[in-house]
Design an enzyme around this catalytic site. Structure first.
Site, mmCIF file in Angstrom:
data_model
loop_
_atom_site.group_PDB
_atom_site.id
_atom_site.type_symbol
_atom_site.label_atom_id
_atom_site.label_comp_id
_atom_site.label_asym_id
_atom_site.label_seq_id
_atom_site.Cartn_x
_atom_site.Cartn_y
_atom_site.Cartn_z
ATOM 1 N N CYS A 177 0.799 -1.239 0.000
ATOM 2 C CA CYS A 177 0.000 0.000 0.000
ATOM 3 C C CYS A 177 0.827 1.284 0.000
ATOM 4 O O CYS A 177 0.559 2.182 -0.805
ATOM 5 C CB CYS A 177 -0.955 0.017 1.186
ATOM 6 S SG CYS A 177 -1.647 -1.577 1.628
ATOM 7 N N HIS A 228 -4.135 -0.848 -6.425
ATOM 8 C CA HIS A 228 -4.789 0.210 -5.664
ATOM 9 C C HIS A 228 -5.489 1.137 -6.644
ATOM 10 O O HIS A 228 -4.894 1.580 -7.623
ATOM 11 C CB HIS A 228 -3.771 0.960 -4.802
ATOM 12 C CG HIS A 228 -3.083 0.071 -3.816
ATOM 13 N ND1 HIS A 228 -1.859 -0.528 -4.080
ATOM 14 C CD2 HIS A 228 -3.457 -0.364 -2.591
ATOM 15 C CE1 HIS A 228 -1.521 -1.278 -3.052
ATOM 16 N NE2 HIS A 228 -2.461 -1.198 -2.136
ATOM 17 N N LYS A 307 -14.061 -5.171 3.811
ATOM 18 C CA LYS A 307 -13.567 -5.839 2.607
ATOM 19 C C LYS A 307 -14.527 -6.919 2.154
ATOM 20 O O LYS A 307 -15.375 -7.414 2.915
ATOM 21 C CB LYS A 307 -12.190 -6.449 2.869
ATOM 22 C CG LYS A 307 -12.154 -7.492 3.976
ATOM 23 C CD LYS A 307 -10.760 -8.089 4.149
ATOM 24 C CE LYS A 307 -10.746 -9.159 5.255
ATOM 25 N NZ LYS A 307 -9.464 -9.874 5.295
#
Length: 485
Positions: A177, A228, A307
């Site tokens: 990330c 992402h 999620k």
């Protein structure tokens, strides 16, 4: 008297022509001429001194002129060198522009002050190309500041490998990330660029207890097909649906059934209740729009957001959590990520963390067990193995293998001086879909003998055919498999 005058005249002539050698025989002068002779001697000395000074000055001027000429020559050489360097710089700039504009394979984007780099790489994998992802490569190790900024240092540190370099804390990345955030922040963005999709096949390390590790299924170091997506609030549902459709396409292609879980906020989390509600509702609404059945897994979300987990089922009924879609309001805020909206003001993007395969190593392990090593032709690492009957046929076997490779068939060659039966048994244990056998008869007719792994017992021998016929058969199988999925 006349003699004295001649002596003086000769002396004057010597003073004018060679003053340093002029001499006067004063004792031969008459008394009246001696005073004049002394004055001429003083004049001769003065002339000598003047001549010496003039000569010294001339030598100095000559040296200065030579230095000046040398400097001019050196300046000419420097000017030529600068022109050459300038031309080289122009050529290099043109090359850089060409590479940037046309290949864009490895462009430096961001340098962390710890001597590490983040790159973009547009030699993307096929589905990344099709879906408009920018592929990147980020460092395997980042400093503590970035992990504190992302929240991993406080909420995930027990699963991280850390070290100290030059008095500074570092950690091997357990997730990709922060690297994705660095790429996004490398340039300003407009709302017109969103959604921005960034993908990475990133090498990650996570601490697993020795008793928990299990072959390829659970390891400490693995490659993750991470991505992402940066977007606006109104784009949340469509982006989630797009990722869910992509995961469904991939799993169906491999023949895996799967079920879906919606995981909600855990106790150890960051962010406001409002952000968590918006994120959870966005995931739930996307699943309902897709009419995907799901179960709710309370409290099992990531620390930064809820999620969707995709659990695939293998051929013996085991389930594996591979794909995931995580919605994150927190990381863009912590990294102060921004975009300029249609109103000209700065706004905060929302981020999706997405994987399809999850751990590539684990997915390969699942596939291997799912197919029991008998990979379908389109997936098999080696689609055809060419076996020579004897050394005499090695050259023809090599030619057959080269022709298959030119047709994009994944082919291996076995021309060892072993018995043919041994080579066939070995290839069958490797579960290669097609065996090509080349002997004297095949070489004479320019044909190949083919055996099919998946044929019925007693019907695996397909007889003789041309290389072109085999490549067409394999192509049809691969196409049919794609259409069936």
């Amino acid at each position: 008297m006349e003699h004295s005058l001649n002596l003086l005249l000769d002396y004057i002539q010597d003073i004018l022509t060679q003053p340093d050698k002029a001499s006067l025989r004063s004792d031969e002068l008459q008394p009246g001429f001696r005073e004049l002779g002394e004055k001429l001697t003083l004049l001769a000395d003065a002339v000598c001194q003047l001549k010496n000074k003039l000569q010294l000055k001339a030598e100095t001027v000559e040296m200065e002129n030579q230095v000046l000429l040398d400097n001019i020559q050196a300046m000419d050489e420097i000017s030529w060198s600068l022109e050459q360097t300038n031309q080289e710089l122009r050529n290099n700039l043109a090359l850089v522009n060409a590479l940037t504009n046309y290949t864009n394979n490895m462009i430096f984007v961001y340098s962390v002050d710890t001597g590490q780099e983040v790159h973009t790489n547009q030699s993307a994998h096929l589905y990344h190309q099709r879906e408009g992802y920018l592929e990147i490569s980020t460092p395997v190790m980042l400093n503590r500041y970035l992990w504190e900024l992302s929240g991993h240092w406080d909420h995930y540190r027990e699963n991280m490998y850390t070290t100290v370099i030059d008095g500074e804390d570092f950690a091997l990345k357990p997730m990709n990330c922060p690297g994705g955030m660095l790429v996004y922040k490398a340039e300003p963005h407009s709302y017109k660029e969103l959604p921005m999709r960034i993908g990475e096949l990133g090498l990650v390390h996570r601490h697993e207890r020795s008793g928990q590790m299990h072959g390829l299924m659970r390891v400490r170091c693995f490659t993750q097909d991470d991505a992402h997506i940066f977007m606006m609030r109104e784009q949340i549902q469509e982006e989630i649906k797009g990722v869910a459709r992509l995961i469904d396409e991939v799993y169906s292609r491999f023949g895996f059934p799967y079920h879906v879980e919606l995981s909600t906020r855990p106790e150890n989390s960051i962010g406001s209740d409002e952000d968590w509600k918006i994120a959870t509702d966005g995931l739930r609404n996307a699943l309902e729009d897709l009419e995907l059945p799901y179960t709710v897994n309370e409290g099992d979300g990531a620390f930064y957001g809820p999620k969707i987990d995709f659990h695939l089922q293998d051929s013996i009924g085991r389930t594996w959590q591979c794909g995931t879609i995580q919605l994150d309001f927190q990381l863009p805020a912590r990294f102060e990520a921004e975009f300029t909206g249609a109103d000209g003001e700065k706004h905060r993007p929302i981020m999706i963390h997405r994987v399809i395969y999850g751990s590539i190593e684990r997915f390969i392990g699942i596939l291997t067990e799912h197919y029991a090593g008998r990979f379908p032709v389109w997936l098999a690492p080696v689609q055809v193995k060419v076996l020579s009957v004897s050394e005499k046929n090695s050259r023809y076997a090599q030619q057959v293998c080269e022709n298959l490779r030119k047709a994009d068939i994944r082919c291996e060659l076995d021309i060892r001086s072993e018995k043919l039966g041994y080579k066939i048994r070995e290839a069958r244990l490797q579960r290669v879909p097609y065996l090509v056998i080349v002997g004297e008869k095949e070489e004479e007719t320019k044909l190949i003998s083919v055996r099919n792994r998946d044929g019925e017992e007693g019907k695996q021998d397909l007889g003789q055919m041309t290389v072109e016929m085999l490549t067409e058969r394999i192509s049809r199988e691969c196409t049919a498999s794609g259409e069936a999925s």
